[in-house]
Design an enzyme around this catalytic site. Structure first.
Site, short mmCIF file in Angstrom:
data_model
loop_
_atom_site.label_atom_id
_atom_site.label_comp_id
_atom_site.label_asym_id
_atom_site.label_seq_id
_atom_site.Cartn_x
_atom_site.Cartn_y
_atom_site.Cartn_z
N HIS A 138 0.73 -1.57 -0.01
CA HIS A 138 -0.01 -0.14 0.57
C HIS A 138 1.06 0.93 0.26
O HIS A 138 2.02 0.97 0.74
CB HIS A 138 -0.42 -0.24 0.85
CG HIS A 138 -1.79 0.99 0.97
ND1 HIS A 138 -2.35 2.42 1.52
CD2 HIS A 138 -3.15 0.64 0.59
CE1 HIS A 138 -2.97 2.80 1.24
NE2 HIS A 138 -3.80 1.60 0.64
N ASP A 186 -7.63 -4.63 -0.41
CA ASP A 186 -8.14 -5.77 -2.13
C ASP A 186 -8.56 -6.64 -1.76
O ASP A 186 -8.40 -6.80 -2.55
CB ASP A 186 -7.43 -4.15 -2.51
CG ASP A 186 -7.91 -2.64 -2.94
OD1 ASP A 186 -8.60 -2.22 -2.50
OD2 ASP A 186 -6.83 -1.91 -2.48
#
Length: 430
Positions: free
Chosen positions: A307, A365
């Site tokens: 991320h 995700d």
């Protein structure tokens, strides 16, 4: 250690004192607002990844330690113990509601979930195969043509009304986009259902039979909304703030945020992660794709890992993993190859020195795509659901900006690298 009040910058033989602005948590910030006027120099920061564009009391992220706080409350506590409307109240108002405040807020939201009937005619203007996010951009932007009593940004009451309307109507708009794509009748909201339960009914219910709400699936949907409600000054939130800084009405600002969210590097990441798992197919093919991911000359990339902000782990990922297992268990999906591939891939990546060194931990995700797929949503709806949840963060950030006396119209500067001054030459002499 005592914090310095100023920092000194030496440039072109001159020194300049920059004030240090202290944060309640996280890094302090150097105030460079007068640097251009005093030194005739800008700072260069592509993507604004090291630049604070505003002050905010809403969301705090510590990417190094995997911390996400909404108004000081850990995301883990809110997702496990609270619900989405309670979290919405917190983000907008700064404090968790009392019992009475919660009842009044829920009633207010519930009473604004219906759409103006003429709005439904807009959907018929889109092709049946139109992407739901395209529909969302158009319909949300059009709300300002219907609700003239909540577009005056200088009127606090109108701003509050716009906030309520956007939170309440976004699920109705999203569900209608889904229904239109599959050729089914639009479903009107029902006031006795919860926020998440009502949304699921509007998506999957039909007029010909009674909809039976599943508490486990409803809770999963509610938790997904909480986990996506806000995430500090990300691309879409910054877009909302930038649009709002010009004085644009709130519906136009949120439509701009939806457009930004649509990008695959932002809201479309869970769709990309699911596509990657489908490409891998089965656990036995994981070693092949791990090696491809390590190969700099191979275009393949592992989606759902790492991320831009979280450099340790994504605190939302653990909650999303739990939610995925609950949904799959409730629906009796025991031998889902995608889930098995996801579990195996997660373990391989967490124990592989290459991924540990590069801090490529699973993010939200990675599991959200599997969960939404199990709930029955097509991949084209994944980013739409993100928008439904993030709307509360957008309006909270927008309202905070409207109340900020230091707020100015956004105007980033640039490092010009084009031609120097030159004279125009007539066409006959070129």
């Amino acid at each position: 250690m005592t914090k310095k009040e100023t920092a000194t910058l030496t440039y072109n033989g001159n020194t300049y004192d920059l004030n240090v602005l202290n944060a309640t948590m996280g890094p302090d910030v150097l105030d460079i607002r007068k640097l251009y006027a005093d030194a005739n120099v800008f700072t260069y920061d592509p993507g604004f990844t090291a630049t604070a564009s505003t002050t905010s009391k809403i969301t705090y992220i510590d990417g190094g330690n995997g911390v996400l706080l909404y108004r000081g409350y850990p995301i883990e506590q809110l997702a496990e113990k609270g619900d989405f409307l309670e979290t919405s109240y917190l983000l907008i108002n700064g404090e968790l509601p009392t019992h009475q405040q919660r009842k009044e807020f829920e009633k207010t939201i519930t009473n604004h979930t219906m759409l103006h009937e003429q709005i439904f005619s807009f959907y018929k203007g889109f092709r049946r195969d139109a992407h739901p996010m395209a529909i969302m951009c158009g319909v949300v932007g059009a709300l300002s043509a219907f609700y003239h009593d909540s577009i005056d940004i200088n009127d606090e009451k109108q701003r509050k009304l716009a906030t309520i309307r956007l939170i309440a109507k976004m699920p109705s708009i999203a569900a209608a986009a889904y229904k239109y794509s599959v050729g089914q009748p639009f479903m009107y909201p029902q006031n006795e259902l919860s926020f998440a339960g009502n949304f699921l009914r509007m998506c999957f219910g039909v007029p010909t039979e009674e909809y039976k709400s599943n508490p486990i699936l409803t809770r999963a949907m509610d938790r997904i909304f909480i986990l996506h409600a806000d995430h500090e000054q990300n691309a879409s939130t910054s877009t909302v703030r930038l649009a709002g800084s010009s004085g644009a009405n709130p519906f136009a600002c949120i439509a701009a945020g939806i457009a930004s969210l649509w990008g695959p590097a932002h809201g479309g990441a869970n769709e990309a992660a699911l596509a990657m798992l489908e490409e891998i197919g089965t656990p036995d093919r994981i070693p092949e794709y791990i090696e491809r991911a390590k190969d700099k000359n191979d275009p393949f990339r592992l989606m759902g890992f790492g991320h831009r902000v979280y450099k340790n782990f994504d605190p939302r990922a653990t909650l999303m993993q739990k939610t995925a297992h609950e949904v799959l268990g409730e629906l009796g999906i025991k031998d889902d190859p995608l889930m098995e591939t996801a579990r195996e891939l997660e373990q391989v990546a967490l124990n592989d020195p290459y991924f540990i060194e590069k801090k490529l931990y699973p993010n939200i995700d990675f599991y959200s795509g599997i969960t939404l797929r199990a709930l029955g949503f097509p991949t084209s709806m994944f980013t739409v659901l993100f928008a439904v949840a993030r709307t509360v963060g957008w309006v909270a950030q927008w309202e905070e900006m409207m109340e900020d006396p230091k707020q100015k119209i956004g105007r980033p500067r640039q490092l010009y690298t084009g031609p120097v001054t030159r004279d125009y030459v007539s066409a006959s002499n070129r």
